[in-house]
Write a protein that holds these residues in place. Structure first.
Motif, mmCIF file in Angstrom:
data_model
loop_
_atom_site.group_PDB
_atom_site.id
_atom_site.type_symbol
_atom_site.label_atom_id
_atom_site.label_comp_id
_atom_site.label_asym_id
_atom_site.label_seq_id
_atom_site.Cartn_x
_atom_site.Cartn_y
_atom_site.Cartn_z
ATOM 1 N N VAL A 59 0.872 -1.168 0.000
ATOM 2 C CA VAL A 59 0.000 0.000 0.000
ATOM 3 C C VAL A 59 0.912 1.221 0.000
ATOM 4 O O VAL A 59 1.902 1.256 0.729
ATOM 5 N N SER A 60 0.590 2.220 -0.786
ATOM 6 C CA SER A 60 1.457 3.392 -0.894
ATOM 7 C C SER A 60 1.500 4.202 0.388
ATOM 8 O O SER A 60 0.506 4.302 1.117
ATOM 9 N N ASN A 61 2.647 4.781 0.651
ATOM 10 C CA ASN A 61 2.761 5.871 1.621
ATOM 11 C C ASN A 61 1.857 7.016 1.138
ATOM 12 O O ASN A 61 1.841 7.354 -0.047
ATOM 13 N N ASN A 62 1.072 7.611 2.032
ATOM 14 C CA ASN A 62 0.133 8.663 1.644
ATOM 15 C C ASN A 62 0.801 9.874 1.000
ATOM 16 O O ASN A 62 0.146 10.636 0.273
ATOM 17 N N ASP A 63 2.080 10.068 1.264
ATOM 18 C CA ASP A 63 2.786 11.220 0.702
ATOM 19 C C ASP A 63 3.504 10.906 -0.608
ATOM 20 O O ASP A 63 4.168 11.774 -1.178
ATOM 21 N N VAL A 64 3.367 9.668 -1.097
ATOM 22 C CA VAL A 64 4.063 9.242 -2.316
ATOM 23 C C VAL A 64 3.026 8.816 -3.353
ATOM 24 O O VAL A 64 2.203 7.942 -3.084
ATOM 25 N N PRO A 65 3.006 9.423 -4.533
ATOM 26 C CA PRO A 65 2.013 9.049 -5.551
ATOM 27 C C PRO A 65 2.104 7.570 -5.906
ATOM 28 O O PRO A 65 3.188 6.982 -5.897
ATOM 29 N N CYS A 66 0.966 6.987 -6.215
ATOM 30 C CA CYS A 66 0.900 5.568 -6.557
ATOM 31 C C CYS A 66 0.789 5.403 -8.060
ATOM 32 O O CYS A 66 -0.023 6.066 -8.719
ATOM 33 N N GLY A 67 1.588 4.518 -8.640
ATOM 34 C CA GLY A 67 1.461 4.190 -10.043
ATOM 35 C C GLY A 67 0.225 3.339 -10.285
ATOM 36 O O GLY A 67 -0.554 3.054 -9.367
ATOM 37 N N SER A 68 0.037 2.904 -11.521
ATOM 38 C CA SER A 68 -1.107 2.067 -11.840
ATOM 39 C C SER A 68 -0.674 0.962 -12.786
ATOM 40 O O SER A 68 0.508 0.834 -13.124
#
Length: 393
Positions: free
Chosen positions: A332-341
């Motif tokens: 799960v991504s860190n909330n401060d780091v954008p997540c790819g798709s």
């Protein structure tokens, strides 16, 4: 063919699709679009879709989707440049590569050319070029910012027009799709593998091996889909946003009975590389979800639907892994780091089939040379074969 040989022999999406199809044809698949019992395979524009129909199949599809392309430097239509006495190759940045990793590597150019009779031919130049770094003596302080147009154009190490390096009659070449590729072979470093294009040939290879291992024991219809152009958004005829898989799924679903019900009862695994925790940048990762190399395949979850996993499909994946004693990690991504798709949300939306996003963890994702775990690859093949066989039930 071993995993390392598959990577070495698949320098472009077109080579990867050909190699997958070849392995399946050797196992008895035929190149057609039929729905009769047995194996079928379709190759188009760097993508490959294969499906296995058992005798008296259940009205359900088990699909594993991945992609054949990787970020890099794509050759422009008019490739020849001459600057300061050097021959260079005009390239366009494809996708989101870590550009600094492409400097000072021995580069080949691989892909397809189209000839004057309309035929296609796969080519690989071998090592002929290099993007040289600027010597440290010529700047002070931090490395200068890489400007894509100025600084990424490789120099040719041979004094010949680019088209003469392709191994075909230059006068017959009308068009090409060629990408730069690092020519260093994959290597096993202890319990890890260092290679280019692990994103996403790890998933292409694992799904191929799983299909071959599961096909004779499967009760559901099995589908392997390895798309092109994921790294640039998938919105092409050979991408996950195009019609290739939808047409095959629709044909299979109709042959199995009620199309809408078959799709509702089917499941798709979107198989793409995942992020391992980086030991030098641990703060970039979520504090409670910390995948590591050689600890198992990764289940990828995102509340904002950058991945297509939901509770039902997550449970399906976990059961498939448990059935063959494969450990499961979660990203799960860190909330401060954008997540790819991935192709997951695209395919799920287009097909209406419940989907889960998974993959093996990598370090250096989108580098010219990435790193994965040997054990993770073994586990991933086993988990995908378990999914294909329906061992979750």
């Amino acid at each position: 063919m071993s995993f390392k040989d598959f990577i070495a022999d698949s320098p472009s999406a077109f080579h990867a699709a050909k190699n997958v199809a070849g392995a399946l044809e050797n196992a008895g698949f035929t190149r057609d679009t039929g729905t009769a019992p047995g194996g079928h395979v379709l190759v188009r524009d760097g993508a490959v879709i294969a499906w296995w129909v058992p005798k008296n199949p259940n009205p359900r599809l088990r699909i594993v989707g991945s992609h054949t392309d990787s970020p890099g430097l794509m050759v422009k239509p008019d490739p020849d440049m001459l600057r300061e006495g050097f021959r260079q190759v005009a390239v366009e940045v494809y996708g989101g590569p870590i550009l600094a990793s492409w400097f000072d590597r021995d580069l080949a150019f691989a892909g397809r050319v189209v000839l004057d009779d309309g035929s296609e031919q796969l080519v690989n130049t071998g090592p002929v070029a290099r993007v040289p770094n600027l010597a440290i003596h010529l700047y002070r302080g931090d490395m200068p910012t890489i400007e894509r147009q100025l600084h990424t154009q490789p120099i040719l190490t041979v004094d010949r027009p680019f088209v003469e390096l392709l191994g075909v009659d230059p006068s017959r070449v009308l068009a090409h799709e060629l990408i730069g590729v690092d020519t260093q072979r994959p290597e096993q470093l202890g319990d890890m593998v260092a290679a280019g294009r692990l994103d996403n040939l790890t998933s292409v290879w694992a799904s191929l091996q799983a299909m071959l291992a599961a096909k004779d024991l499967a009760q559901d219809v099995l589908v392997l889909a390895a798309f092109n152009h994921e790294e640039v958004g998938s919105a092409t005829t050979a991408g996950a946003g195009g019609p290739m898989l939808e047409r095959i799924v629709r044909s299979l679903a109709v042959s199995l009975g009620d199309e809408a019900q078959v799709c509702a009862d089917s499941v798709l695994v979107s198989a793409d590389a995942a992020h391992s925790v980086h030991p030098n940048y641990p703060g970039k990762h979520d504090p409670t979800h910390r995948p590591l190399l050689n600890r198992g395949p990764v289940l990828k979850i995102n509340a904002n639907q950058r991945y297509a996993s939901n509770a039902v499909t997550e449970a399906e994946w976990i059961r498939a892994c448990r059935a063959v004693n494969v450990p499961v990690q979660t990203f799960v991504s860190n909330n401060d780091v954008p997540c790819g798709s991935t192709i997951g949300p695209i395919s799920a939306t287009r097909l209406g089939i419940p989907t889960v996003d998974v993959g093996v963890p990598l370090l250096s994702m989108h580098s010219a040379r990435e790193l994965c775990g040997v054990r993770d690859m073994e586990w991933f093949e086993q988990a995908l074969a378990s999914f294909y066989r329906g061992l979750a039930y």
